[in-house]
Design a protein around this motif. Sequence first.
Motif, mmCIF file in Angstrom:
data_model
loop_
_atom_site.group_PDB
_atom_site.id
_atom_site.type_symbol
_atom_site.label_atom_id
_atom_site.label_comp_id
_atom_site.label_asym_id
_atom_site.label_seq_id
_atom_site.Cartn_x
_atom_site.Cartn_y
_atom_site.Cartn_z
ATOM 1 N N TRP A 184 34.879 46.673 45.590
ATOM 2 C CA TRP A 184 33.984 45.559 45.273
ATOM 3 C C TRP A 184 33.861 45.244 43.788
ATOM 4 C CZ3 TRP A 184 29.466 46.584 42.487
ATOM 5 C CH2 TRP A 184 29.086 47.926 42.391
ATOM 6 N N PHE A 185 34.489 46.012 42.906
ATOM 7 C CA PHE A 185 34.311 45.762 41.477
ATOM 8 C C PHE A 185 34.921 44.436 41.029
ATOM 9 C CE2 PHE A 185 35.931 46.059 37.088
ATOM 10 C CZ PHE A 185 34.723 46.168 36.425
ATOM 11 N N LEU A 186 36.145 44.135 41.441
ATOM 12 C CA LEU A 186 36.799 42.908 40.996
ATOM 13 C C LEU A 186 36.067 41.652 41.474
ATOM 14 C CD1 LEU A 186 39.060 41.740 39.326
ATOM 15 C CD2 LEU A 186 40.542 41.830 41.341
ATOM 16 N N PRO A 187 35.650 41.578 42.748
ATOM 17 C CA PRO A 187 34.850 40.409 43.139
ATOM 18 C C PRO A 187 33.570 40.275 42.318
ATOM 19 C CG PRO A 187 35.632 41.563 45.087
ATOM 20 C CD PRO A 187 35.989 42.431 43.909
ATOM 21 N N ALA A 188 32.997 41.402 41.910
ATOM 22 C CA ALA A 188 31.764 41.352 41.118
ATOM 23 C C ALA A 188 32.003 40.763 39.742
ATOM 24 C CB ALA A 188 31.167 42.757 40.999
ATOM 25 N N ILE A 189 33.097 41.146 39.122
ATOM 26 C CA ILE A 189 33.316 40.791 37.719
ATOM 27 C C ILE A 189 34.150 39.519 37.551
ATOM 28 C CG2 ILE A 189 35.459 42.063 37.288
ATOM 29 C CD1 ILE A 189 34.182 43.090 34.699
ATOM 30 N N GLU A 190 34.696 38.996 38.634
ATOM 31 C CA GLU A 190 35.565 37.816 38.538
ATOM 32 C C GLU A 190 34.882 36.619 37.863
ATOM 33 O OE1 GLU A 190 38.527 35.109 41.353
ATOM 34 O OE2 GLU A 190 37.303 36.698 42.222
ATOM 35 N N PRO A 191 33.627 36.289 38.200
ATOM 36 C CA PRO A 191 32.988 35.152 37.513
ATOM 37 C C PRO A 191 32.857 35.379 36.007
ATOM 38 C CG PRO A 191 31.800 35.709 39.516
ATOM 39 C CD PRO A 191 32.780 36.811 39.287
ATOM 40 N N LEU A 192 32.606 36.616 35.603
ATOM 41 C CA LEU A 192 32.471 36.919 34.183
ATOM 42 C C LEU A 192 33.812 36.755 33.471
ATOM 43 C CD1 LEU A 192 30.339 39.690 32.637
ATOM 44 C CD2 LEU A 192 32.726 39.577 31.982
ATOM 45 N N LEU A 193 34.890 37.174 34.129
ATOM 46 C CA LEU A 193 36.224 37.019 33.545
ATOM 47 C C LEU A 193 36.602 35.544 33.415
ATOM 48 C CD1 LEU A 193 38.190 39.842 35.424
ATOM 49 C CD2 LEU A 193 37.344 39.888 33.080
ATOM 50 N N ASN A 194 36.155 34.745 34.366
ATOM 51 C CA ASN A 194 36.440 33.305 34.296
ATOM 52 C C ASN A 194 35.644 32.617 33.200
ATOM 53 O OD1 ASN A 194 38.347 33.111 36.383
ATOM 54 N ND2 ASN A 194 36.752 33.050 37.953
ATOM 55 N N ALA A 195 34.452 33.130 32.908
ATOM 56 C CA ALA A 195 33.555 32.458 31.967
ATOM 57 C C ALA A 195 33.731 32.912 30.528
ATOM 58 C CB ALA A 195 32.100 32.684 32.392
#
Length: 310
Positions: free
Chosen positions: A105-116
Motif C-alpha cells: 500500500w505504500f506506492l498508492p499512498a505516496i503517488e499523489p505526492l509524487l505527482n504534485a
Amino acid sequence: MFDYRQLQALATVVEEQNFERAAQRLHVTQSAISQRIKQLEELVGQTLLIRTHPLQATDAGQVLLKHYRQIAMLQSAVMSELNPVLETGQIRLSIGLNADTLATWFLPAIEPLLNAHSVLLDIKVDDQDQTQQLLRSGEVMGCISSSDKPLQGCHCIPLGVSVYRLLASPQFMKKYLPEGANQAALRRAPVVEFNHKDALQIRYLEQFFDLRPGDYACHRIPSAETFIDLIVRDFGMGMIPDQMTTELLSSGQLVDVSPGDYLAVPLYWHVWNLKAPLAEELTHALAEQGKKDLAPFSDYPILATPKLTR
C-alpha cells in the motif's frame, strides 16, 4: 556555522555508499568529496565516517546527517513558499519501511505526492521492529514501525493493523501436515522467513505451538514476491499479511495452516517534528491510505508488539 556543501558531501557518501558515486552525483571530484568530509571532521573534532563495508556514520556523523536532512527539507519548504513557481530542484525523501508495506500500500499512498512535487525517494527496507533505528541514526526522515514509542523530536501517528496468518499450499499441507497443524508435525515442516531479523514466525510458533527457533527448519528469502512464490510452489509455509492473500486464498492456491490463529501487527508512522509542508503532506497521505488498506485498531485489542531482544 556548518558549511552546507560539507554536510551534503557526508550525506551523499552515506546514501551512495561510495565516494566515487557521491562525487559523480554532486558533479565534483572524488578528492573534493574527501576534502569536504575531512574539513567537517576537523571542525567538529570527531570522525564522522567508519570506512567499512558498508560505510557507516559514527554517532557524531548521524547527528550531522539528521541535521542536514532536516535543513534540506525546511529549505525546500521556504523556497516554495517564497516563490511557488521557482524551480528549486528535487527534494530527497529518505523513508524506512518494512518490505510488506512497500510491496502493498505504500506506492498508492505516496503517488499523489509524487505527482504534485519534485521528489526523489530513497527507501530503506528493514523489519517493522527495526526501522526506528534508521530514524534514530538520521538515515531517514520518517519510518513505519510496529513500535508506538516516539523518539525524541519525532511524532508518532497510528496507521492501522496488518494481520498476518501462517499460510501454505494444499500440497504442502498434504505432505507435511496431513492431520493438521500440531507441534510434532510442525517440527518437520519448513518455514519461510524474510531475513534474520524477521521474528513473526518465531512469535507465532511460540505462541500457538510452543515451538522455539531451532525446533524447525527455515528458508530465508529476502524478497516479498519470491517469499510468497516459494510458498505457493509448495516449498514452505510462512507469515503473510492479509493485504497480499485475498486472491491466493479465494483461488485455493494457499490455505490457512491454523485457522483462527494470527498475529495483529500495529503500524505507526514516525516522523521528525518539523513544520515542513511536505512532511505534513506525506504524513496525511500515509494516514489516509492506512485507513483504506489496514485494519482498525479497534478490531484487534491484542497486538504483536516488538520485543526488545530476539
